[in-house]
Design a protein around this motif. Structure first.
Motif, PDB file in Angstrom:
ATOM      1  N   THR A   1       0.810  -1.218  -0.022  1.00 61.57           N
ATOM      2  CA  THR A   1       0.040  -0.053   0.040  1.00 61.57           C
ATOM      3  C   THR A   1       0.863   1.220   0.078  1.00 61.57           C
ATOM      4  OG1 THR A   1      -0.048   0.057   2.355  1.00 61.57           O
ATOM      5  CG2 THR A   1      -1.959  -1.104   1.105  1.00 61.57           C
TER       6      THR A   1
ATOM      7  N   ASN B   1       2.997   4.321   1.037  1.00 63.63           N
ATOM      8  CA  ASN B   1       3.482   4.881   2.234  1.00 63.63           C
ATOM      9  C   ASN B   1       3.381   3.848   3.245  1.00 63.63           C
ATOM     10  OD1 ASN B   1       4.083   7.135   0.579  1.00 63.63           O
ATOM     11  ND2 ASN B   1       2.055   7.886   1.264  1.00 63.63           N
ATOM     12  N   ASN B   2       2.948   2.728   3.037  1.00 62.89           N
ATOM     13  CA  ASN B   2       2.673   1.677   4.216  1.00 62.89           C
ATOM     14  C   ASN B   2       2.025   2.307   5.177  1.00 62.89           C
ATOM     15  OD1 ASN B   2       2.960  -0.869   5.379  1.00 62.89           O
ATOM     16  ND2 ASN B   2       4.823  -0.675   6.075  1.00 62.89           N
ATOM     17  N   LYS B   3       0.869   2.891   5.121  1.00 62.57           N
ATOM     18  CA  LYS B   3       0.287   3.765   6.113  1.00 62.57           C
ATOM     19  C   LYS B   3      -0.042   2.835   7.411  1.00 62.57           C
ATOM     20  CE  LYS B   3      -1.475   7.660   3.773  1.00 62.57           C
ATOM     21  NZ  LYS B   3      -2.743   8.494   3.606  1.00 62.57           N
ATOM     22  N   GLN B   4      -0.094   3.592   8.609  1.00 61.63           N
ATOM     23  CA  GLN B   4      -0.498   2.757   9.767  1.00 61.63           C
ATOM     24  C   GLN B   4      -1.804   2.097   9.666  1.00 61.63           C
ATOM     25  OE1 GLN B   4       1.993   2.125  12.092  1.00 61.63           O
ATOM     26  NE2 GLN B   4       0.302   0.710  13.106  1.00 61.63           N
TER      27      GLN B   4
ATOM     28  N   TYR C   1      -8.899   0.431   2.495  1.00 62.81           N
ATOM     29  CA  TYR C   1      -7.857   0.993   1.677  1.00 62.81           C
ATOM     30  C   TYR C   1      -8.771   2.037   0.766  1.00 62.81           C
ATOM     31  CZ  TYR C   1      -5.114   1.800  -2.453  1.00 62.81           C
ATOM     32  OH  TYR C   1      -4.171   1.973  -3.727  1.00 62.81           O
TER      33      TYR C   1
ATOM     34  N   ASP D   1     -10.298   5.115   2.609  1.00 63.16           N
ATOM     35  CA  ASP D   1      -9.156   5.963   2.873  1.00 63.16           C
ATOM     36  C   ASP D   1      -8.841   6.866   1.916  1.00 63.16           C
ATOM     37  OD1 ASP D   1      -6.966   7.154   4.452  1.00 63.16           O
ATOM     38  OD2 ASP D   1      -5.502   6.153   3.103  1.00 63.16           O
ATOM     39  N   TYR D   2      -9.075   6.276   0.643  1.00 62.97           N
ATOM     40  CA  TYR D   2      -8.569   7.336  -0.710  1.00 62.97           C
ATOM     41  C   TYR D   2      -9.824   7.833  -1.212  1.00 62.97           C
ATOM     42  CZ  TYR D   2      -3.707   6.064  -0.547  1.00 62.97           C
ATOM     43  OH  TYR D   2      -2.634   6.102  -0.201  1.00 62.97           O
TER      44      TYR D   2
END
Length: 389
Positions: free
Chosen positions: A32, A34-37, A383, A386-387
């Motif tokens: 994903t 930035n490998n978001k938390q 995912y 979020d976007y």
């Protein structure tokens, strides 16, 4: 035995399957942006839900998963070949710790693992002290509990036992006591989790050595009581009645029975029982193994049946046992000490199962099948959410 091996193989595959699910989900998260938390948190949440609702939806399945995980860890710690390198071992243990972290009933895992640890040390099945310490340290990082403190104590007692054996040898020299080659492991009963032994009357020579060691030990540790666990003791004896000399690796029970034949060439089963005080069920089990090995002969039994399918129930207490003067072996050192110790792990699991008061075990395999799709769906939904925002 074949059934047990098959079940053990299935258990390893199930644990590997669960680990593989987590690895695949982790790859999705890693890919994903930035490998978001938020994705890492989502994986943790989804996998925890998977473990709770799909794998351990009942108390019985919780017990089953804890046992499979403990036995898989035990399997890795017993590997003696170079296939499992140190880096591979640490990687495998890290994967196990991931599943362990998601277990709600960590105490169940730790109770079973502690029992397996004790068996590895006593039977010298472990391959690395460093690896044993590594696993305990990793368990302690996740969950600091009384069971893990007991594991540390068991390992510490194991290390100290080497010193005790060396000190006893020096003690024998000072006392001019001619002892056979002897080693001992002394564990604290509070932390040690194996069962006490059945009754046994040792031969005079072995009894003399045990009394000597007890006297030595009490000089340094007053107020402590030593209890011998004969089920986990073993030795090696040399044959003097055969043309070729053989070294027989035997359990203490087997040794006690065999040494009786230094006094008399023929023994009735009931007289062996009286002399050794081994309970009937265990005695018949041991005699059955010695008859199958052809070290002993029983004239009342059909020799063809002995070779094919002899059972303990076929042996009568009035039957006569004698040494086989024609005993031969392809190997000069023959292992006869088949395990006679009780299945402590099985007994512990049954006790935990009763405490949980659970019902019928569910279909573990069926519950796991849709797991990856379930977690994958949670990740994808999070995912897009979020976007879209």
């Amino acid at each position: 035995m074949a059934s047990d091996a098959l079940q053990h193989c299935k258990g390893k595959l199930k644990i590997k399957f669960i680990i593989n699910i987590h690895e695949q989900c982790l790859k999705i998260v890693s890919a994903t942006p930035n490998n978001k938390q938020i994705f890492i948190d989502c994986l943790d949440k989804g996998f925890r839900k998977f473990i709770k609702n799909k794998v351990v939806s009942t108390n019985t399945n919780s017990l089953k998963l804890a046992r499979l995980l403990a036995e898989y860890t035990d399997f890795l710690l017993r590997q003696r070949n170079k296939i499992v390198e140190d880096t591979d071992f640490q990687e495998n243990i890290n994967k196990i710790m991931i599943i362990y972290n998601y277990l709600e009933d960590k105490d169940i895992f730790e109770k079973i693992y502690n029992k397996l640890l004790a068996k590895r040390l006593v039977n010298q099945w472990h391959t690395s002290n460093d690896n044993e310490e590594l696993v305990i340290k990793k368990l302690q990082v996740v969950h600091h509990s009384e069971h893990i403190l007991k594991m540390q104590q068991v390992l510490q007692d194991f290390y100290l036992s080497n010193n005790i054996t060396n000190e006893y040898q020096l003690y024998c020299k000072k006392q001019n006591f001619s002892s056979i080659r002897f080693s001992v492991m002394v564990f604290n009963s509070h932390s040690f989790s194996l069962c006490n032994s059945s009754s046994l009357t040792l031969p005079n020579k072995l009894e003399r050595i045990l009394n000597s060691f007890t006297e030595f030990y009490n000089c340094y540790h007053t107020g402590r009581k030593l209890i011998c666990l004969y089920e986990y003791s073993k030795g090696e004896i040399q044959t003097l009645f055969t043309k070729e000399k053989y070294y027989l690796q035997v359990s203490t029970y087997q040794m006690t029975i065999i040494l009786l034949f230094n006094n008399m060439s023929l023994w009735k089963v009931k007289d062996i029982e009286d002399q050794t005080e081994i309970n009937t069920k265990l005695l018949l089990q041991i005699l059955c193994g010695l008859l199958k090995s052809k070290l002993f002969i029983c004239t009342e039994l059909d020799q063809n049946k002995v070779e094919e399918d002899l059972k303990e129930t076929d042996i009568n207490t009035n039957y006569t046992i004698k040494l086989n003067d024609s005993f031969t072996s392809k190997k000069c050192r023959k292992k006869l000490n088949k395990p006679v110790e009780p299945n402590d792990t099985e007994a512990l699991v049954k006790a935990i199962d009763r405490d949980l008061k659970v019902g019928v075990v569910g279909d573990f395999d069926g519950q796991v099948q849709d797991a990856f799709a379930h977690i994958n769906q949670i990740l994808v939904e999070q995912y897009y959410a979020d976007y879209i925002i």
